[in-house]
Design a protein around this motif. Structure first.
Motif, mmCIF file in Angstrom:
data_model
loop_
_atom_site.group_PDB
_atom_site.id
_atom_site.type_symbol
_atom_site.label_atom_id
_atom_site.label_comp_id
_atom_site.label_asym_id
_atom_site.label_seq_id
_atom_site.Cartn_x
_atom_site.Cartn_y
_atom_site.Cartn_z
ATOM 1 N N VAL A 217 -31.187 36.752 28.460
ATOM 2 C CA VAL A 217 -30.300 35.985 29.343
ATOM 3 C C VAL A 217 -30.712 34.519 29.379
ATOM 4 O O VAL A 217 -29.863 33.624 29.296
ATOM 5 N N THR A 218 -32.007 34.262 29.477
ATOM 6 C CA THR A 218 -32.485 32.879 29.489
ATOM 7 C C THR A 218 -32.146 32.181 28.182
ATOM 8 O O THR A 218 -31.724 31.013 28.187
ATOM 9 N N ALA A 219 -32.306 32.869 27.074
ATOM 10 C CA ALA A 219 -31.993 32.267 25.766
ATOM 11 C C ALA A 219 -30.501 31.966 25.649
ATOM 12 O O ALA A 219 -30.113 30.888 25.185
ATOM 13 N N ILE A 220 -29.654 32.894 26.070
ATOM 14 C CA ILE A 220 -28.208 32.683 25.961
ATOM 15 C C ILE A 220 -27.738 31.565 26.885
ATOM 16 O O ILE A 220 -27.020 30.652 26.458
ATOM 17 N N VAL A 221 -28.147 31.617 28.135
ATOM 18 C CA VAL A 221 -27.715 30.588 29.095
ATOM 19 C C VAL A 221 -28.304 29.232 28.718
ATOM 20 O O VAL A 221 -27.606 28.209 28.733
ATOM 21 N N GLY A 222 -29.579 29.209 28.366
ATOM 22 C CA GLY A 222 -30.213 27.952 27.976
ATOM 23 C C GLY A 222 -29.604 27.368 26.714
ATOM 24 O O GLY A 222 -29.408 26.160 26.605
ATOM 25 N N GLY A 223 -29.284 28.225 25.745
ATOM 26 C CA GLY A 223 -28.644 27.748 24.522
ATOM 27 C C GLY A 223 -27.256 27.197 24.781
ATOM 28 O O GLY A 223 -26.883 26.144 24.262
ATOM 29 N N ALA A 224 -26.487 27.896 25.605
ATOM 30 C CA ALA A 224 -25.137 27.421 25.928
ATOM 31 C C ALA A 224 -25.197 26.084 26.661
ATOM 32 O O ALA A 224 -24.438 25.155 26.338
ATOM 33 N N LEU A 225 -26.108 25.970 27.630
ATOM 34 C CA LEU A 225 -26.246 24.697 28.346
ATOM 35 C C LEU A 225 -26.730 23.582 27.427
ATOM 36 O O LEU A 225 -26.248 22.443 27.523
ATOM 37 N N SER A 226 -27.647 23.900 26.529
ATOM 38 C CA SER A 226 -28.133 22.894 25.581
ATOM 39 C C SER A 226 -27.007 22.391 24.696
ATOM 40 O O SER A 226 -26.883 21.188 24.443
ATOM 41 N N GLY A 227 -26.177 23.304 24.223
ATOM 42 C CA GLY A 227 -25.045 22.910 23.390
ATOM 43 C C GLY A 227 -24.037 22.069 24.147
ATOM 44 O O GLY A 227 -23.510 21.078 23.617
ATOM 45 N N LEU A 228 -23.760 22.435 25.398
ATOM 46 C CA LEU A 228 -22.814 21.651 26.201
ATOM 47 C C LEU A 228 -23.355 20.257 26.500
ATOM 48 O O LEU A 228 -22.620 19.262 26.408
ATOM 49 N N ILE A 229 -24.631 20.175 26.852
ATOM 50 C CA ILE A 229 -25.238 18.869 27.136
ATOM 51 C C ILE A 229 -25.236 18.006 25.878
ATOM 52 O O ILE A 229 -24.937 16.804 25.930
ATOM 53 N N THR A 230 -25.547 18.611 24.735
ATOM 54 C CA THR A 230 -25.536 17.868 23.475
ATOM 55 C C THR A 230 -24.144 17.332 23.175
ATOM 56 O O THR A 230 -23.988 16.184 22.755
ATOM 57 N N ASN A 231 -23.124 18.141 23.401
ATOM 58 C CA ASN A 231 -21.755 17.679 23.166
ATOM 59 C C ASN A 231 -21.346 16.577 24.132
ATOM 60 O O ASN A 231 -20.644 15.636 23.745
ATOM 61 N N LEU A 232 -21.762 16.680 25.389
ATOM 62 C CA LEU A 232 -21.452 15.615 26.350
ATOM 63 C C LEU A 232 -22.097 14.297 25.939
ATOM 64 O O LEU A 232 -21.469 13.236 26.010
ATOM 65 N N VAL A 233 -23.337 14.367 25.484
ATOM 66 C CA VAL A 233 -24.021 13.151 25.039
ATOM 67 C C VAL A 233 -23.355 12.607 23.780
ATOM 68 O O VAL A 233 -23.182 11.388 23.631
ATOM 69 N N ASN A 234 -22.937 13.504 22.882
ATOM 70 C CA ASN A 234 -22.274 13.056 21.664
ATOM 71 C C ASN A 234 -20.943 12.387 21.982
ATOM 72 O O ASN A 234 -20.538 11.425 21.316
ATOM 73 N N ARG A 235 -20.245 12.868 22.993
ATOM 74 C CA ARG A 235 -18.973 12.257 23.388
ATOM 75 C C ARG A 235 -19.213 10.876 24.017
ATOM 76 O O ARG A 235 -18.465 9.930 23.782
ATOM 77 N N ARG A 236 -20.248 10.775 24.830
ATOM 78 C CA ARG A 236 -20.532 9.522 25.540
ATOM 79 C C ARG A 236 -21.140 8.459 24.609
ATOM 80 O O ARG A 236 -20.838 7.298 24.714
ATOM 81 N N PHE A 237 -22.040 8.907 23.722
ATOM 82 C CA PHE A 237 -22.727 7.985 22.805
ATOM 83 C C PHE A 237 -22.533 8.459 21.368
ATOM 84 O O PHE A 237 -23.445 9.027 20.780
ATOM 85 N N PRO A 238 -21.377 8.208 20.767
ATOM 86 C CA PRO A 238 -21.095 8.727 19.422
ATOM 87 C C PRO A 238 -21.950 8.090 18.328
ATOM 88 O O PRO A 238 -22.518 7.099 18.377
#
Length: 146
Positions: A125-146
């Motif tokens: 559960v920690t791996a799945i939730v942490g991975g999903a959050l990591s991917g979402l945060i990475t995408n948010l940063v990529n959108r903000r700072f392309p």
């Protein structure tokens, strides 16, 4: 080429690797000597985030979650491989194996044993939730700072 998404993914997976390492340590036998267990896993998290997740950062929630889950899968795979080969090499130095083939087969066996130890619900559960959050945060940063 360094990007904000690569840096963010690397940091997120390194932190997740540290958290997972701390959760895994009590599951191992009492006589286990961990040594550089947490730093090695965090370095693998940095590497997996930088090389796997960072370049694949794109827009969209689904793509971000998939990217994060892929990054965590690679992190766990690299971690199992690294620590099983490391354990095999320790045993090989004590002459537990007669040849290269026996050592390689033993490293696969050791990796399977480690996988069975860490295949618990809290870790998954920690791996799945942490991975999903990591991917979402990475995408948010990529959108903000392309």
């Amino acid at each position: 080429m360094p990007t904000a998404a690569r840096l963010t993914a690397a940091i997120c997976l390194a932190v997740l690797a540290g958290v997972l390492s701390i959760m895994i340590m009590p599951l191992m036998p009492e006589h286990t000597q961990f040594g550089y267990f947490i730093p090695i896993n965090m370095a693998l998290g940095l590497l997996a985030g930088w090389t796997v997740m960072g370049p694949r950062a794109s827009l969209g929630i689904t793509a971000g979650i998939n990217n994060g889950l892929t990054g965590v899968f690679v992190l766990i795979l690299w971690g199992l491989a690294t620590h099983s080969v490391r354990e095999m090499l320790k045993k090989a130095m004590l002459r537990h194996y007669t040849g290269l083939g026996e050592g390689l087969i033993a490293s696969i066996s050791i990796g399977a044993e480690y996988f069975m130890v860490i295949a618990t619900l809290p870790i998954v559960v920690t791996a799945i939730v942490g991975g999903a959050l990591s991917g979402l945060i990475t995408n948010l940063v990529n959108r903000r700072f392309p």
